[in-house]
Design a protein around this motif. Sequence first.
Motif, PDB file in Angstrom:
ATOM      1  N   SER A 174       2.607   9.259  -2.170  1.00  0.00           N
ATOM      2  CA  SER A 174       1.680  10.254  -2.710  1.00  0.00           C
ATOM      3  C   SER A 174       1.047   9.706  -3.990  1.00  0.00           C
ATOM      4  O   SER A 174       0.856   8.506  -4.141  1.00  0.00           O
ATOM      5  N   VAL A 175       0.724  10.563  -4.924  1.00  0.00           N
ATOM      6  CA  VAL A 175       0.032  10.129  -6.144  1.00  0.00           C
ATOM      7  C   VAL A 175       0.868  10.406  -7.384  1.00  0.00           C
ATOM      8  O   VAL A 175       0.345  10.408  -8.498  1.00  0.00           O
ATOM      9  N   GLY A 176       2.176  10.630  -7.221  1.00  0.00           N
ATOM     10  CA  GLY A 176       3.035  10.867  -8.369  1.00  0.00           C
ATOM     11  C   GLY A 176       3.268   9.604  -9.171  1.00  0.00           C
ATOM     12  O   GLY A 176       3.032   8.488  -8.714  1.00  0.00           O
ATOM     13  N   GLU A 177       3.768   9.768 -10.396  1.00  0.00           N
ATOM     14  CA  GLU A 177       4.003   8.614 -11.260  1.00  0.00           C
ATOM     15  C   GLU A 177       5.090   7.692 -10.715  1.00  0.00           C
ATOM     16  O   GLU A 177       5.149   6.518 -11.085  1.00  0.00           O
ATOM     17  N   ALA A 178       5.963   8.203  -9.863  1.00  0.00           N
ATOM     18  CA  ALA A 178       7.028   7.372  -9.302  1.00  0.00           C
ATOM     19  C   ALA A 178       6.738   6.969  -7.860  1.00  0.00           C
ATOM     20  O   ALA A 178       7.630   6.505  -7.158  1.00  0.00           O
ATOM     21  N   ASP A 179       5.499   7.125  -7.413  1.00  0.00           N
ATOM     22  CA  ASP A 179       5.133   6.740  -6.045  1.00  0.00           C
ATOM     23  C   ASP A 179       4.540   5.327  -6.069  1.00  0.00           C
ATOM     24  O   ASP A 179       3.361   5.129  -6.379  1.00  0.00           O
ATOM     25  N   PHE A 180       5.381   4.346  -5.727  1.00  0.00           N
ATOM     26  CA  PHE A 180       5.001   2.947  -5.898  1.00  0.00           C
ATOM     27  C   PHE A 180       4.645   2.236  -4.599  1.00  0.00           C
ATOM     28  O   PHE A 180       4.238   1.074  -4.629  1.00  0.00           O
ATOM     29  N   ILE A 181       4.834   2.891  -3.458  1.00  0.00           N
ATOM     30  CA  ILE A 181       4.700   2.206  -2.176  1.00  0.00           C
ATOM     31  C   ILE A 181       3.299   1.629  -1.976  1.00  0.00           C
ATOM     32  O   ILE A 181       3.141   0.472  -1.578  1.00  0.00           O
ATOM     33  N   ARG A 182       2.262   2.411  -2.244  1.00  0.00           N
ATOM     34  CA  ARG A 182       0.900   1.942  -1.992  1.00  0.00           C
ATOM     35  C   ARG A 182       0.588   0.708  -2.831  1.00  0.00           C
ATOM     36  O   ARG A 182      -0.026  -0.254  -2.360  1.00  0.00           O
ATOM     37  N   GLU A 183       1.015   0.722  -4.100  1.00  0.00           N
ATOM     38  CA  GLU A 183       0.779  -0.427  -4.972  1.00  0.00           C
ATOM     39  C   GLU A 183       1.493  -1.680  -4.453  1.00  0.00           C
ATOM     40  O   GLU A 183       0.929  -2.772  -4.409  1.00  0.00           O
ATOM     41  N   LEU A 184       2.737  -1.509  -4.009  1.00  0.00           N
ATOM     42  CA  LEU A 184       3.494  -2.646  -3.494  1.00  0.00           C
ATOM     43  C   LEU A 184       2.923  -3.142  -2.173  1.00  0.00           C
ATOM     44  O   LEU A 184       2.959  -4.339  -1.883  1.00  0.00           O
ATOM     45  N   LEU A 185       2.382  -2.218  -1.387  1.00  0.00           N
ATOM     46  CA  LEU A 185       1.783  -2.616  -0.114  1.00  0.00           C
ATOM     47  C   LEU A 185       0.597  -3.551  -0.356  1.00  0.00           C
ATOM     48  O   LEU A 185       0.419  -4.547   0.350  1.00  0.00           O
ATOM     49  N   GLY A 186      -0.204  -3.246  -1.371  1.00  0.00           N
ATOM     50  CA  GLY A 186      -1.314  -4.116  -1.706  1.00  0.00           C
ATOM     51  C   GLY A 186      -0.859  -5.459  -2.236  1.00  0.00           C
ATOM     52  O   GLY A 186      -1.512  -6.486  -2.015  1.00  0.00           O
ATOM     53  N   LYS A 187       0.279  -5.485  -2.915  1.00  0.00           N
ATOM     54  CA  LYS A 187       0.806  -6.726  -3.474  1.00  0.00           C
ATOM     55  C   LYS A 187       1.430  -7.618  -2.415  1.00  0.00           C
ATOM     56  O   LYS A 187       1.247  -8.842  -2.421  1.00  0.00           O
ATOM     57  N   LEU A 188       2.158  -7.020  -1.471  1.00  0.00           N
ATOM     58  CA  LEU A 188       2.916  -7.802  -0.491  1.00  0.00           C
ATOM     59  C   LEU A 188       2.174  -8.011   0.829  1.00  0.00           C
ATOM     60  O   LEU A 188       2.607  -8.813   1.652  1.00  0.00           O
ATOM     61  N   GLY A 189       1.089  -7.286   1.045  1.00  0.00           N
ATOM     62  CA  GLY A 189       0.388  -7.417   2.314  1.00  0.00           C
ATOM     63  C   GLY A 189      -0.988  -6.806   2.232  1.00  0.00           C
ATOM     64  O   GLY A 189      -1.818  -7.217   1.420  1.00  0.00           O
ATOM     65  N   GLU A 190      -1.225  -5.767   3.034  1.00  0.00           N
ATOM     66  CA  GLU A 190      -2.520  -5.106   3.014  1.00  0.00           C
ATOM     67  C   GLU A 190      -2.370  -3.634   3.362  1.00  0.00           C
ATOM     68  O   GLU A 190      -1.459  -3.238   4.079  1.00  0.00           O
ATOM     69  N   GLY A 201       1.377  16.064   6.369  1.00  0.00           N
ATOM     70  CA  GLY A 201       1.379  14.619   6.533  1.00  0.00           C
ATOM     71  C   GLY A 201       0.201  13.902   5.931  1.00  0.00           C
ATOM     72  O   GLY A 201      -0.053  12.747   6.267  1.00  0.00           O
ATOM     73  N   ARG A 202      -0.540  14.541   5.034  1.00  0.00           N
ATOM     74  CA  ARG A 202      -1.738  13.900   4.475  1.00  0.00           C
ATOM     75  C   ARG A 202      -1.437  12.562   3.798  1.00  0.00           C
ATOM     76  O   ARG A 202      -2.143  11.576   4.029  1.00  0.00           O
ATOM     77  N   PRO A 203      -0.407  12.462   2.934  1.00  0.00           N
ATOM     78  CA  PRO A 203      -0.162  11.178   2.269  1.00  0.00           C
ATOM     79  C   PRO A 203       0.635  10.206   3.147  1.00  0.00           C
ATOM     80  O   PRO A 203       1.833   9.979   2.945  1.00  0.00           O
ATOM     81  N   MET A 204      -0.044   9.629   4.116  1.00  0.00           N
ATOM     82  CA  MET A 204       0.586   8.626   4.978  1.00  0.00           C
ATOM     83  C   MET A 204      -0.142   7.311   4.819  1.00  0.00           C
ATOM     84  O   MET A 204      -1.376   7.275   4.743  1.00  0.00           O
ATOM     85  N   ALA A 205       0.598   6.213   4.767  1.00  0.00           N
ATOM     86  CA  ALA A 205       0.002   4.889   4.598  1.00  0.00           C
ATOM     87  C   ALA A 205       0.357   3.996   5.783  1.00  0.00           C
ATOM     88  O   ALA A 205       1.434   4.104   6.368  1.00  0.00           O
ATOM     89  N   PHE A 206      -0.573   3.114   6.131  1.00  0.00           N
ATOM     90  CA  PHE A 206      -0.316   2.121   7.171  1.00  0.00           C
ATOM     91  C   PHE A 206      -0.858   0.771   6.709  1.00  0.00           C
ATOM     92  O   PHE A 206      -1.934   0.693   6.115  1.00  0.00           O
ATOM     93  N   GLY A 207      -0.103  -0.269   6.985  1.00  0.00           N
ATOM     94  CA  GLY A 207      -0.551  -1.606   6.616  1.00  0.00           C
ATOM     95  C   GLY A 207       0.394  -2.663   7.143  1.00  0.00           C
ATOM     96  O   GLY A 207       1.109  -2.447   8.134  1.00  0.00           O
ATOM     97  N   LYS A 208       0.423  -3.804   6.464  1.00  0.00           N
ATOM     98  CA  LYS A 208       1.298  -4.908   6.858  1.00  0.00           C
ATOM     99  C   LYS A 208       1.963  -5.493   5.624  1.00  0.00           C
ATOM    100  O   LYS A 208       1.387  -5.504   4.536  1.00  0.00           O
ATOM    101  N   ILE A 209       3.174  -5.985   5.810  1.00  0.00           N
ATOM    102  CA  ILE A 209       3.932  -6.616   4.736  1.00  0.00           C
ATOM    103  C   ILE A 209       4.398  -7.974   5.229  1.00  0.00           C
ATOM    104  O   ILE A 209       4.919  -8.095   6.347  1.00  0.00           O
ATOM    105  N   ALA A 210       4.215  -9.000   4.400  1.00  0.00           N
ATOM    106  CA  ALA A 210       4.592 -10.358   4.780  1.00  0.00           C
ATOM    107  C   ALA A 210       5.637 -10.889   3.811  1.00  0.00           C
ATOM    108  O   ALA A 210       5.620 -10.578   2.608  1.00  0.00           O
ATOM    109  N   ASP A 211       6.560 -11.708   4.341  1.00  0.00           N
ATOM    110  CA  ASP A 211       7.553 -12.371   3.502  1.00  0.00           C
ATOM    111  C   ASP A 211       8.074 -13.598   4.234  1.00  0.00           C
ATOM    112  O   ASP A 211       8.512 -13.504   5.392  1.00  0.00           O
ATOM    113  N   ALA A 212       8.018 -14.737   3.556  1.00  0.00           N
ATOM    114  CA  ALA A 212       8.563 -15.990   4.079  1.00  0.00           C
ATOM    115  C   ALA A 212       8.038 -16.305   5.474  1.00  0.00           C
ATOM    116  O   ALA A 212       8.807 -16.743   6.353  1.00  0.00           O
TER     117      ALA A 212
END
Length: 332
Positions: A174-190, A201-212
């Motif tokens: 969501s958009v709370g001060e402790a909601d970090f998932i969207r920021e990390l999604l941009g950092k680790l993938g897209e 269910g409005r605040p739902m995110a979809f993307g990809k995460i890459a590692d190694a």
Amino acid sequence: MAGRQFDGSVGKGECVRIMTGAVMPKDTDTVVIQEVVQATGDRVRIPAGQKHGQNRRLAGEDLAAGRAVLLAGRPLGPAELGLLASLGLAEVTVRRRLRVAFFSTGDELCSVGTPLAEGEVYDSNRYTLYGMLSRLGCDVIDMGVVRDDPASLERALKAAASDADAIITSGGVSVGEADFIRELLGKLGEVVFWKIAMKPGRPMAFGKIADAGNEAHFFGLPGNPVAVMVTFYQFVREALLALSGRTDDCALPLLRVPCNSSLKKNPGRTEFLRGRLARDERGQWSVCTTGAQGSGVLRSMAEANCFVVLEHERGSVKPGDLVQVQLFDGLV
């Protein structure tokens, strides 16, 4: 008898007694059930009305030579397993099960079996996710509860991406001060999309995460329990089935039935209400909601047997109006 072959010959005006499942004697083409014949000594009376070729099974009527038995991209259910066995096939090549890692996020969450501290609630989302994923035949990786800390969340996402095909989280999108998932999604993938015009269910995110060198599809579900289940069945379910290799139509069917009560709704988003589909004394189907529809009221799911789906542009519903329903049977 079944499992044996008749060695003699059958001439005109003759018949042979045969058991269900036995090979038809040579030069015969019709079976008359013994319940309707009269046998006296070596003579048999057959009543009128019999049809040529009745009560027999022809070679190839189930599968013709050269026809595919099963097509790739379909699950092996009871009928498919029986079909393979009928052909004497002990093994077939299949795709491995999809590996799905999941965890809940939030400092307020407490695992079942642990006393609640002030301000804590028990984590129910991991249990509903486990149940829904198990119904899809996935190999599940339960990563527990991850606290609202960017470093902890990043470690968890990287660990999940290294071992799983898909990652599902609940909370933190969501958009709370402790909601970090969207920021990390941009950092680790897209981030492919974030926020959907639906309720709940409005605040739902979809993307990809890459590692190694590994890449996993990511589904960030809301934290409210009902919203987790709604978004899973409307978005995640079909995506996971496609990732598993399914190529058939996996969409959940929608039925139209009268609604027993009035429902308030504004156009501009799709709403999913928990409903109870039932028949009256005349055999007519109708649906009603299961009381309070808040996204945190998990009881509304437990008491429901369907979703009432109110389309994006639809407004309020009057008693007797037709609405779409999505059955739970075989789903939840």
